[in-house]
Each structure stands twice: as structure tokens, then as C-alpha cells.
Design a protein around this motif. Structure first.
Motif, PDB file in Angstrom:
ATOM      1  N   VAL A 278      39.638  27.779  -1.815  1.00 26.62           N
ATOM      2  CA  VAL A 278      40.279  28.315  -2.176  1.00 26.62           C
ATOM      3  C   VAL A 278      40.219  27.907  -4.048  1.00 26.62           C
ATOM      4  CG1 VAL A 278      41.781  29.158   0.054  1.00 26.62           C
ATOM      5  CG2 VAL A 278      41.914  26.426  -1.596  1.00 26.62           C
ATOM      6  N   MET A 279      41.100  28.545  -4.591  1.00 26.16           N
ATOM      7  CA  MET A 279      40.893  28.489  -6.062  1.00 26.16           C
ATOM      8  C   MET A 279      42.179  26.433  -6.198  1.00 26.16           C
ATOM      9  SD  MET A 279      40.346  28.874  -9.161  1.00 26.16           S
ATOM     10  CE  MET A 279      40.703  29.011 -10.941  1.00 26.16           C
ATOM     11  N   SER A 280      43.156  26.492  -5.047  1.00 29.45           N
ATOM     12  CA  SER A 280      43.935  24.942  -5.386  1.00 29.45           C
ATOM     13  C   SER A 280      42.527  24.114  -5.125  1.00 29.45           C
ATOM     14  CB  SER A 280      45.266  25.086  -4.218  1.00 29.45           C
ATOM     15  OG  SER A 280      44.625  25.505  -2.796  1.00 29.45           O
TER      16      SER A 280
ATOM     17  N   SER B 102      36.251  35.140  -7.842  1.00 31.62           N
ATOM     18  CA  SER B 102      36.410  35.200  -6.460  1.00 31.62           C
ATOM     19  C   SER B 102      37.166  34.465  -5.398  1.00 31.62           C
ATOM     20  CB  SER B 102      34.927  34.065  -6.745  1.00 31.62           C
ATOM     21  OG  SER B 102      34.530  33.227  -5.423  1.00 31.62           O
ATOM     22  N   LEU B 103      37.831  33.355  -5.817  1.00 30.61           N
ATOM     23  CA  LEU B 103      38.728  32.898  -5.497  1.00 30.61           C
ATOM     24  C   LEU B 103      40.454  33.159  -5.218  1.00 30.61           C
ATOM     25  CD1 LEU B 103      37.327  29.153  -5.322  1.00 30.61           C
ATOM     26  CD2 LEU B 103      36.676  30.686  -4.314  1.00 30.61           C
TER      27      LEU B 103
ATOM     28  N   VAL C 246      31.748  18.036  -5.504  1.00 37.38           N
ATOM     29  CA  VAL C 246      30.955  18.615  -4.280  1.00 37.38           C
ATOM     30  C   VAL C 246      32.327  19.081  -3.290  1.00 37.38           C
ATOM     31  CG1 VAL C 246      30.729  17.637  -1.563  1.00 37.38           C
ATOM     32  CG2 VAL C 246      29.261  16.895  -3.492  1.00 37.38           C
ATOM     33  N   VAL C 247      33.266  18.217  -3.761  1.00 32.46           N
ATOM     34  CA  VAL C 247      34.492  19.339  -3.560  1.00 32.46           C
ATOM     35  C   VAL C 247      34.789  20.588  -4.157  1.00 32.46           C
ATOM     36  CG1 VAL C 247      37.132  19.273  -3.227  1.00 32.46           C
ATOM     37  CG2 VAL C 247      36.461  16.806  -2.982  1.00 32.46           C
ATOM     38  N   ALA C 248      34.549  20.930  -5.523  1.00 36.60           N
ATOM     39  CA  ALA C 248      34.650  22.066  -6.167  1.00 36.60           C
ATOM     40  C   ALA C 248      33.983  22.861  -5.587  1.00 36.60           C
ATOM     41  CB  ALA C 248      34.769  21.862  -7.854  1.00 36.60           C
TER      42      ALA C 248
ATOM     43  N   GLY D  28      39.229  19.010  -6.834  1.00 36.95           N
ATOM     44  CA  GLY D  28      37.881  19.157  -7.431  1.00 36.95           C
ATOM     45  C   GLY D  28      37.767  18.748  -8.584  1.00 36.95           C
ATOM     46  N   ARG D  29      37.930  19.644  -9.367  1.00 36.58           N
ATOM     47  CA  ARG D  29      37.597  19.538 -11.208  1.00 36.58           C
ATOM     48  C   ARG D  29      38.734  18.532 -11.705  1.00 36.58           C
ATOM     49  NH1 ARG D  29      35.784  21.095 -15.005  1.00 36.58           N
ATOM     50  NH2 ARG D  29      37.122  22.084 -16.201  1.00 36.58           N
TER      51      ARG D  29
END
Length: 459
Positions: A105-107, A48-49, A98-100, A112-113
Motif C-alpha cells: 500500500v502507499m503508506s 498502482s497503489l 526494499v520496504v518501498a 520506505g521512502r
């Protein structure tokens, strides 16, 4: 003269402990669910990203952050008590989710992770210290059995639930749904935290800064292990070799003195936990491949064998929490590691077509039973062998040893499986033999958890 009655210790569900038990078990379940669910969702996330290039760091980054956070949480708990690390852990965990979950975008998802992983590390250690301070010693085996069950249940349903969420709601809800439960769970723990006494130490222990530095080195090395395990050929060998070298330099400085020579007491307890984790995880990743490629089982059927092991783990945890206190500290660790040794070694027989698949199922159930007997008992021993001002440091060492041993064996197992054109009976046999050998080494060392020859814990 009339004997004075000794009041019975409260149970886990006594009014004073009920909310804390529910909240703690819920938080453990959420940490477990998120760890398992992300693995199911990440292929969809990467597509998806358009972030396949960052796929490895999306797993290695949180693991590295968790390693550092475990050390920070141990230092913090010993100096100030577990309340602040608990609240900060939940805050970092929720913010990271929440950030993830909202990442464009993936970065951003990787950031977030990493934040989420740092919160998980703070939480996991703080929960152990809370057990040591809030629960009577008689209940330690039972609460750690509940923690074990809180990991097992998500392992049974987490991937399936995550798959349904990804399919019907979208991958973002794998991250965004968890905070709705995490915040109420920590609020349940809060009243019990207020009743805890102040920390025995009033300032950070000497050497804390250096310890955090070594944790950063171990975290980077652990991240490289994750990344190297997803490479192929010479690149994989070079990255894994660098990562293992980094761990050999950094990890001993984070574990108790005497760890490498299996000194009696806590160093051996930490070592047994690492050996057991490495043996079980190293076998667990091989079994579905073996059964599907060599015995023709469907992915679902091969996965059900792992489910049997998880259920046996839960059963073993329940049993160890209810049997009488063993005559020796070494009894449950020795029995558990022996079960893991026999179970993992016997599973390897399934590479032979004449051996019934049922042998593999029963063998893995025996290994799971051994983990259930072993894990809570080692957690109890860690608290028992820790002075009040050292519970945080020693709890972080226990979990660090567990994580780093497992990560190393996973990377090496992946390298063995990828060495040829395709995995085959020889590679399965080698990896399972290594797993059984690690468990056997633990069983032989189990007697060294006894420090002074005393028969019973606390003797």
C-alpha cells in the motif's frame, strides 16, 4: 647540497585510493539515480497503489528525514569518525528501498521512502568527511569533480532508464535494483575506512541534542514546502508561508554563526552554495515550460536544453579539478556565480519570439559551466576551513544550506507559476530574474570567502 625530492601526491586511481574512489563515486551515482528515478516512477506508483493522497508526502517525507540525518551524521562523524555513519547510512538506504519496492500500500511505500531518505542524509555527509580524512588536500578538487560528474550522469540517463524499468520490468524494480549495487560499492570503501585514524573528538559536542531538535523543525518545514508546492490557491499560500516561517526560525541554528550577515570564511561559503543551488534549480524548472509553451519546442527538445546544461556542469567540474590552484580563494566562486548570473538572465530573453532558441541553449550551458566551476570549489573550501573535529558539522551545514535554499525557491517558483490561470511570459521573466538576482548576490559576496586576506588557500 642535493635537494631532497618531494614525493608526488598519489592520484585518485593510485592503488591505495582506487577502490575507495570507485566505491564513493558509485554511491554518489546511486543516490543521484534514485533521487531522479523516483520522480519518473511515482505517477505509476500512485496509480498502482491508489495513493494519490499521499503523493506529496512521498517526496516531502524523505526530504525531511534527509535534513535530520545530515545533522545527525555531522555530529556522529565529528565524535566517532565517518565509518559508523557510512555503514548505517547504507543500511538505512537499502532497507528503505526494499520496504518501498515491496510495499503493498502507499503508506508502506512512504515509510520506505522516509527510511531511504534518512540513509541518504547519513551517507552524503559521511562521504564528505571521508574525503577530508582519506584524500590528500591536493586531490580534493579532483574527487569533488568526480562527485559532480557522478550526479550529472544520472541526470542525463536516469529518467529514461527509470522509464524503461517501469515500462518493461515494473515500478518496484526502480527501488529493488539499487541495493544490488550499493552493497558492493560500500564494500569497496571498507578497507580504506579501516585505515583512517580515530576521530579527534571522543564525545558528542555540546548542544548536539538541541541541534537535532532544530533539524527536526527544519525537516518538517521542508516537508511542508514540498506539500504546499503541490497545492493550489489559498491552501498553497498558507502552507508555503508556514513552511518558510519555520525555516527562518530553525535553519539559522543549523548553519554557522554569522551566516545571515555573510561573515567572512565558512558562513559565506555555505551561503554561496545555497544561493547558487537556489538560482540554478529555480531556473531549471522554468526553462522547459518556457521553451515548450512560448517557443513551441517538444518536451524532448526542451529537455535536451537541460541536458546541455548538465554536460556543461560536468565539463566545468573537470576543468576546475585540473587548472592550477587559483591565486585567491574567491576566484572560482566568483567566476562560477558570474556565469550563472549571466546565463540565467539571458535565458529569460527566450520569451521574446525574435530571440533565437540557440541563445537559450548557450545561456544555459554557461550557467551549467558556472555550477561546475563553483560546486567542487566550495566543497574544497568547506573542508579547508574546518578543523578536523568540525568536518562533519560543516559538511552537513553545506549540504543543508544547499537543500533548504533550493526547496524554498522551488516552492516559491511553483507559487508564482500557479498564481494565474496559466504560466506566461511575465511569470517566466519574474522567476528567472529572481534566479539571476540570487546568483548576482552570490557573485558580489564571493570575496568574503577570504578570511584573513591571504592570497592562496592555506596562506
Amino acid at each position: 647540497m642535493t635537494a631532497t625530492a618531494v614525493p608526488a601526491a598519489p592520484g585518485l586511481w593510485a592503488p591505495r585510493l582506487r577502490a575507495m574512489t570507485v566505491g564513493s563515486v558509485a554511491l554518489i551515482s546511486l543516490l543521484a539515480f534514485e533521487a531522479l528515478a523516483v520522480g519518473t516512477a511515482m505517477p505509476t506508483v500512485a496509480r498502482s497503489l491508489d495513493g494519490l493522497a499521499l503523493y506529496g508526502i512521498a517526496f516531502g517525507g524523505p526530504f525531511a528525514a534527509g535534513v535530520v540525518a545530515m545533522v545527525v551524521s555531522g555530529i556522529w562523524c565529528d565524535a566517532r569518525g565517518p565509518r559508523a555513519p557510512m555503514w548505517h547510512g547504507v543500511a538505512w538506504f537499502v532497507v528503505g528501498l526494499v520496504v518501498a519496492g515491496t510495499a503493498p500500500v502507499m503508506s508502506a511505500l512512504v515509510v520506505g521512502r522516509v527510511v531511504q531518505g534518512f540513509g541518504s542524509g547519513l551517507l552524503s555527509v559521511a562521504l564528505y568527511v571521508i574525503v577530508g580524512q582519506a584524500y590528500p588536500e591536493q586531490l580534493h578538487r579532483r574527487i569533488f569533480a568526480a562527485f559532480a560528474a557522478a550526479w550529472v550522469v544520472p541526470s542525463l540517463v536516469g529518467p529514461a532508464v527509470a522509464g524503461l524499468i517501469v515500462e518493461y520490468l515494473g515500478w518496484r524494480w526502480v527501488f529493488l535494483a539499487v541495493p544490488a549495487v550499493a552493497v558492493p560499492a560500500v564494500l569497496l570503501i571498507h578497507p580504506g575506512l579501516r585505515s583512517l585514524g580515530s576521530a579527534t573528538a571522543s564525545r558528542v559536542a555540546a548542544g548536539a541534542t538541541a541541534r537535532i531538535g532544530w533539524a527536526c523543525g527544519a525537516g518538517v518545514s521542508a516537508a511542508l514546502l514540498h506539500i504546499g508546492g503541490q497545492q493550489r490557491g489559498t491552501t498553497a499560500l498558507v502552507v508555503v508561508a508556514l513552511a518558510v516561517a519555520g525555516l527562518l526560525v530553525c535553519a539559522p541554528r543549523l548553519l554557522p554563526a554569522g551566516f545571515l550577515r555573510a561573515a567572512r570564511g565558512l558562513p559565506t561559503v555555505i551561503g554561496l552554495r545555497g544561493l547558487a543551488s537556489a538560482a540554478f534549480v529555480g531556473a531549471e524548472v522554468v526553462i522547459p515550460l518556457l521553451l515548450s509553451r512560448e517557443r513551441g519546442l517538444s518536451p524532448t527538445a526542451a529537455g535536451l536544453v537541460l541536458t546541455v546544461g548538465a554536460l556543461a556542469w560536468s565539463a566545468g567540474s573537470w576543468v576546475q579539478g585540473r587548472i592550477p590552484v587559483p591565486a585567491s580563494r574567491a576566484s572560482l566562486p566568483r567566476v562560477g556565480l558570474t556565469c550563472i548570473t549571466i546565463g540565467t538572465a539571458t535565458v529569460a530573453l527566450a520569451v521574446r519570439p525574435e530571440v533565437p532558441v540557440a541563445v537559450a541553449v548557450l545561456s544555459w550551458a554557461l550557467a551549467g559551466l558556472g555550477m561546475g566551476l563553483l560546486y567542487p570549489s566550495l566543497s574544497v573550501l568547506t573542508l579547508e576551513l574546518s578543523a578536523p573535529g568540525e568536518q562533519g558539522r560543516n559538511s552537513s551545514s553545506l549540504q543543508l544550506g544547499d537543500s533548504l535554499f533550493a526547496a524554498t525557491v522551488l516552492a516559491l517558483t511553483g507559487a508564482v507559476l500557479a498564481a494565474g490561470s496559466a504560466p506566461g511570459p511575465a511569470s517566466y521573466t519574474v522567476t528567472l530574474a529572481v534566479a539571476a538576482g540570487l546568483a548576482l548576490l552570490g557573485a558580489l559576496l564571493a570575496g568574503r570567502v577570504v578570511v584573513d586576506g591571504s592570497a592562496r588557500p592555506g596562506g
